[in-house]
Design a protein around this motif. Structure first.
Motif, short mmCIF file in Angstrom:
data_model
loop_
_atom_site.label_atom_id
_atom_site.label_comp_id
_atom_site.label_asym_id
_atom_site.label_seq_id
_atom_site.Cartn_x
_atom_site.Cartn_y
_atom_site.Cartn_z
N CYS A 134 43.73 44.92 25.56
CA CYS A 134 43.16 43.93 26.47
C CYS A 134 43.20 44.37 27.94
O CYS A 134 42.41 43.89 28.75
CB CYS A 134 43.88 42.59 26.31
N LYS A 227 43.98 37.17 21.29
CA LYS A 227 43.41 37.86 22.45
C LYS A 227 42.87 39.23 22.06
O LYS A 227 41.80 39.66 22.52
CB LYS A 227 44.49 38.02 23.53
N SER A 230 39.62 38.88 20.05
CA SER A 230 38.57 38.45 20.96
C SER A 230 38.05 39.61 21.81
O SER A 230 36.83 39.77 22.00
CB SER A 230 39.10 37.34 21.88
N THR A 231 38.96 40.45 22.27
CA THR A 231 38.58 41.61 23.08
C THR A 231 37.85 42.65 22.24
O THR A 231 36.84 43.22 22.68
CB THR A 231 39.84 42.25 23.72
N LEU A 233 36.08 42.25 19.52
CA LEU A 233 34.74 41.80 19.12
C LEU A 233 33.72 41.95 20.25
O LEU A 233 32.51 41.99 20.00
CB LEU A 233 34.80 40.34 18.65
N LYS A 234 34.21 42.03 21.49
CA LYS A 234 33.31 42.19 22.64
C LYS A 234 32.96 43.65 22.90
O LYS A 234 32.10 43.93 23.74
CB LYS A 234 33.96 41.58 23.88
N LEU A 235 33.63 44.57 22.21
CA LEU A 235 33.35 45.99 22.41
C LEU A 235 31.94 46.31 21.91
O LEU A 235 31.55 45.89 20.82
CB LEU A 235 34.38 46.85 21.67
N PRO A 236 31.16 47.06 22.68
CA PRO A 236 29.77 47.34 22.28
C PRO A 236 29.66 48.33 21.13
O PRO A 236 28.70 48.28 20.36
CB PRO A 236 29.17 47.94 23.57
N ARG A 241 35.29 49.49 17.96
CA ARG A 241 35.91 48.33 17.31
C ARG A 241 36.76 48.77 16.12
O ARG A 241 37.87 48.28 15.93
CB ARG A 241 34.83 47.35 16.86
#
Length: 318
Positions: A134, A227, A230-231, A233-236, A241
């Motif tokens: 994170c 956390k 959540s972080t 899943l936001k990785l492009p 991931r």
């Protein structure tokens, strides 16, 4: 099986001076098999965790906070199993064995302290993964050597005063009646069951300590992984991931196995307790999980596997 052992008269009761660990004497046909199996597992735990400690200490690429905590965890596992397994192996060679109050108190104390320490170190490892995923840019600053050492000291020492008080309360109580402890070591729930009269206060104290030790680390670990997920899943990148998830998989597996089996044993109600089932469940979290830890961390961690291969090559060259 009759109750035997040293005792003395106390009013209308016979106060106990020692316990008899029944262990697995109620399944005599399994004792030889259990002795061989547990001995092999114990040797594997000692060798496997010692290798993890050696690899993470010697290899320069593994001098990171993640492996610092893994090294602490492996050392803890060696201590944890050594509290119960050597005595169990000795007792499996005979029908059953007397254990004095002092020896029982010492074994219970170190088992509880080291068990709680495992919960705290798993929590510290979750925090390390949280910061790494994170807050990757601040990771070297936040997880510096000083903080890692402070977290390790807190993990190793927090349970000491808690269980010093608990053991004092338990063994200042009067034990009477049957002195047979239907377990293979001096675990808290079966010992508390042998207290004379109303053991409500001691049982509540055990429940409170167990609840705090289980709930606070669990809450912090779950919060960290909420956390983390959540972080991630936001990785492009799908590759990014997958790599991030893989660094957490080993830790999550160990957490699930350890907390799951421990909670089942310690939070079952006294009325529904099955000592036979509990003994085999206790084998699971006292012996089998420590055996799985080096396997889980080594097989799922490429850095550790590479470092192990380097170490083996050096040993072969020598």
């Amino acid at each position: 099986m009759e109750c035997t052992g040293e005792n003395f008269s106390l009013g209308n009761h016979t106060a106990l001076m020692e316990f008899i660990l029944i262990g697995f004497s109620d399944v005599p046909k399994l004792q030889g098999f259990l002795f061989g199996l547990i001995l092999i597992i114990y040797v594997f735990i000692l060798v496997g965790n010692s290798l993890v400690i050696m690899i993470t200490k010697v290899d320069t690429s593994l001098q990171t906070p993640m492996y610092f905590f893994l090294r602490n965890f492996s050392l803890l596992e060696i201590c944890y199993v050594s509290v119960t397994v050597p005595r169990l192996l000795t007792d499996l060679c005979r029908k059953y064995e007397n254990i004095s109050f002092l020896a029982c108190a010492i074994q219970m104390y170190f088992f509880l302290v080291l068990g709680d320490t495992e919960c705290f170190i798993l929590t510290a490892m979750a925090y390390d993964r949280y910061v790494a995923i994170c807050n990757p840019l601040l990771y070297p600053v936040i997880m510096n050597d000083m903080l890692c050492m402070q977290l390790a000291v807190v993990c190793w020492t927090t349970a000491i005063p808690i269980h010093t008080t608990f053991i004092s309360v338990v063994f200042s109580s009067t034990f009477c009646g049957c002195n047979q402890l239907n377990h293979f070591f001096c675990d808290a729930p079966p010992v508390v069951q042998l207290i004379c009269g109303d053991a409500f206060v001691v049982e509540m104290l055990l429940c409170m300590i167990s609840a705090l030790v289980a709930s606070i680390p669990s809450f912090l670990i779950v919060g960290s992984y909420v956390k983390i997920v959540s972080t991630i899943l936001k990785l492009p990148s799908a590759t990014g991931r997958a790599k991030a998830f893989s660094t957490c998989f080993s830790h999550l597996t160990v957490v699930t196995l350890f907390f799951g089996s421990g909670i089942i044993v310690y939070f079952k109600s006294t009325t529904s307790r099955s000592t036979g089932v509990d003994k085999f469940l206790s084998l699971f979290y006292t012996i089998l999980i420590p055996m799985l830890n080096p396997i889980i961390y080594c097989l799922r961690n490429k850095d550790v596997k590479v470092a192990l291969e380097k170490l083996l090559q050096k040993c072969i060259e020598l």
